[in-house]
Motif scaffolding. Structure first.
Motif: not given
Length: 207
Positions: A10-24, A26-30
């Motif tokens: 869960a910790f790794w998933w949250m860090v990954t999600r934050l990194y992807c949103r800030l750096v990449f 990332l948006q999920r469409v739909g």
């Protein structure tokens, strides 16, 4: 919603999600169409080295494992993450059948697997041949197939540089596919081909 992961995952998933949103960016469409339970194979196009993180970050309630090159299961940090989310090491020469058996066990245990249908990262403008691995695993495990399309990333031949490029990543999921609709009681090579063709069509339609 509580995450059905261990604390470390869960910790790794949250860090990954934050990194992807800030750096990449990332948006999920739909919506995310990945079933919350049961064996599932998420099948996507492959655009660059960060694609696995994009899929992981776009699924809010399950963490897919991936079939990864054997050398990525050895480094201290990356290897620990690979093992933590049950990724399956694969030899690049393709001569070992153990990864296929491990993937089938993973799916028959009701887990989720991520596969990139080209089996590699095509160069810009290149149309890579789709591989039959996802279709074969689904037909032999009873897993549901979920097509996904990744866009907005920047291609680079360096896996490391891909983690620091200003992607504008987008992920879109399609409706799940029941592979049994394309096969008879005894799945054969032709049935596998039909499922792969359906996957390719669905992924392209999401672009």
């Amino acid at each position: 919603r509580a995450l059905p992961f261990t604390t470390s995952v869960a910790f790794w998933w949250m860090v990954t999600r934050l990194y992807c949103r800030l750096v990449f960016r990332l948006q999920r469409v739909g919506p995310c169409t990945v079933p919350a339970e049961g064996p599932v194979i998420v099948v996507a196009n492959h655009t660059c080295g960060v694609d696995p993180l994009l899929l992981v970050s776009s699924i809010p309630y399950r963490v897919p494992a991936f079939m990864v090159a054997e050398e990525f299961s050895n480094p201290p940090i990356v290897g620990r993450i690979v093992r933590m989310i049950d990724c399956i090491p694969v030899r690049r020469d393709g001569r070992d059948t153990a990864p296929t058996r491990a993937a089938l066990r993973h799916l028959k245990a009701g887990k989720i697997l991520g596969i990139f249908i080209e089996g590699r990262i095509p160069r810009p403008g290149e149309v890579a041949e789709a591989k039959d691995g996802a279709a074969m695993l689904a037909l032999h495990s009873g897993a549901v197939l979920v097509p996904a399309h990744i866009s907005g990333t920047i291609w680079d031949d360096s896996l490391l540089r891909a983690f620091f490029l200003p992607h504008n990543a987008r992920v879109r999921f399609g409706e799940p596919i029941d592979p049994r609709a394309y096969a008879g009681p005894h799945p054969d090579k032709e049935a596998v081909g039909r499922v792969t063709a359906a996957l390719v069509a669905r992924i392209r339609s999401l672009s």
